[in-house]
Write a protein that holds these residues in place. Structure first.
Motif, PDB file in Angstrom:
ATOM      1  N   TRP A 146      -8.322  -4.187   1.435  1.00  0.00           N
ATOM      2  CA  TRP A 146      -8.917  -2.894   1.766  1.00  0.00           C
ATOM      3  C   TRP A 146      -8.783  -1.907   0.611  1.00  0.00           C
ATOM      4  CZ3 TRP A 146     -12.299  -1.537   5.370  1.00  0.00           C
ATOM      5  CH2 TRP A 146     -12.500  -2.436   6.423  1.00  0.00           C
ATOM      6  N   THR A 147      -7.734  -2.023  -0.172  1.00  0.00           N
ATOM      7  CA  THR A 147      -7.613  -1.184  -1.369  1.00  0.00           C
ATOM      8  C   THR A 147      -8.808  -1.416  -2.283  1.00  0.00           C
ATOM      9  OG1 THR A 147      -5.191  -1.168  -1.266  1.00  0.00           O
ATOM     10  CG2 THR A 147      -6.193  -0.735  -3.418  1.00  0.00           C
ATOM     11  N   SER A 171       0.859  -1.178   0.000  1.00  0.00           N
ATOM     12  CA  SER A 171       0.000   0.000   0.000  1.00  0.00           C
ATOM     13  C   SER A 171       0.893   1.224   0.000  1.00  0.00           C
ATOM     14  CB  SER A 171      -0.926   0.031   1.226  1.00  0.00           C
ATOM     15  OG  SER A 171      -0.228   0.498   2.366  1.00  0.00           O
ATOM     16  N   ALA A 229      -5.934  -1.540   8.049  1.00  0.00           N
ATOM     17  CA  ALA A 229      -6.445  -2.575   7.150  1.00  0.00           C
ATOM     18  C   ALA A 229      -6.395  -3.917   7.870  1.00  0.00           C
ATOM     19  CB  ALA A 229      -5.610  -2.620   5.869  1.00  0.00           C
ATOM     20  N   ALA A 288      -4.048  -5.165   3.460  1.00  0.00           N
ATOM     21  CA  ALA A 288      -3.918  -3.913   2.713  1.00  0.00           C
ATOM     22  C   ALA A 288      -4.505  -4.007   1.308  1.00  0.00           C
ATOM     23  CB  ALA A 288      -2.450  -3.498   2.636  1.00  0.00           C
ATOM     24  N   HIS A 299      -3.729   2.093   4.700  1.00  0.00           N
ATOM     25  CA  HIS A 299      -3.945   0.638   4.770  1.00  0.00           C
ATOM     26  C   HIS A 299      -2.837  -0.116   5.511  1.00  0.00           C
ATOM     27  CE1 HIS A 299      -7.344   1.328   2.228  1.00  0.00           C
ATOM     28  NE2 HIS A 299      -6.668   1.492   1.122  1.00  0.00           N
ATOM     29  N   GLU A 338     -12.255  -0.342  -0.466  1.00  0.00           N
ATOM     30  CA  GLU A 338     -12.430   1.113  -0.411  1.00  0.00           C
ATOM     31  C   GLU A 338     -12.607   1.732  -1.794  1.00  0.00           C
ATOM     32  OE1 GLU A 338     -12.224   3.320   2.527  1.00  0.00           O
ATOM     33  OE2 GLU A 338     -12.783   1.394   3.401  1.00  0.00           O
TER      34      GLU A 338
END
Length: 196
Positions: free
Chosen positions: A110-111, A97, A191, A107, A102, A114
């Motif tokens: 969550w990327t 990230s 994250a 990570a 994150h 989101e």
């Protein structure tokens, strides 16, 4: 550069191969379990392997004597302050990230969750707090529409991590130090692992 590599799985093997191709002296590989594929790769290359006594931490005793730099590659263990002190330049890790965004185990997930249009990778200095050390080098990539976390990792973030680790290790070899800038805590997000 004498390197102790702490890692696991396919990414750990890929980083080991990259370091060897760049004529870095990987003197020891540290893993959290003896059955990991990184063990076989290290042994095939004639590199000493140490299995962590505690899978959550890496201790000074597990770092090879005379280590210049600790490199982590897919390790979720905390490298203790004493272990970092056993290495001339401390240690670096790759986080998929643009830190401080994150921080945590998920990570890449969550990327995607989101809806970030841009992802990236960070080489950072290992520190007491996970994913919070000073930034050595970063780069970014676009996230394709509809891409899964696994697809993003395989297409862009894993190769980016290998390239950035190679860059950081070469900087350390050439200059005898690591550039760094502190993370801006005002932009930090977490994250944590996703259970669904």
């Amino acid at each position: 550069m004498r390197i102790t590599l702490v890692g696991s799985r396919h990414f750990g093997v890929t980083v080991l191969n990259m370091l060897r191709q760049h004529d870095q002296d990987v003197v020891r590989v540290v893993v959290h379990e003896g059955g990991d594929r990184l063990v076989a790769a290290a042994k095939a290359a004639g590199i000493e392997v140490v299995v962590q006594a505690d899978r959550k931490t890496v201790t000074a005793a597990e770092i090879a004597p005379g280590t210049d730099l600790i490199v982590t590659a897919h390790s979720h263990a905390r490298v203790t302050r004493e272990a970092l002190a056993a290495s001339r330049l401390g240690g670096v890790g790759y986080h998929p990230s643009l830190l401080p965004r994150h921080r945590g185990l998920a990570a890449v997930e969550w990327t995607i969750r989101e809806g970030d249009p841009i992802a990236g990778g960070t080489i950072y200095q290992l520190a007491d707090r996970m994913d919070a050390g000073a930034i050595v080098v970063q780069d970014w990539c676009f996230v394709k529409k509809g891409e899964t976390a696994r697809e993003l990792w395989e297409r862009a973030l894993a190769p980016l991590g290998v390239r950035l680790l190679a860059e950081a290790v070469e900087i350390a070899r050439r200059t005898g130090s690591l550039p760094s800038r502190p993370q801006d805590e005002t932009f930090a997000t977490l994250a944590p692992a996703i259970s669904d």
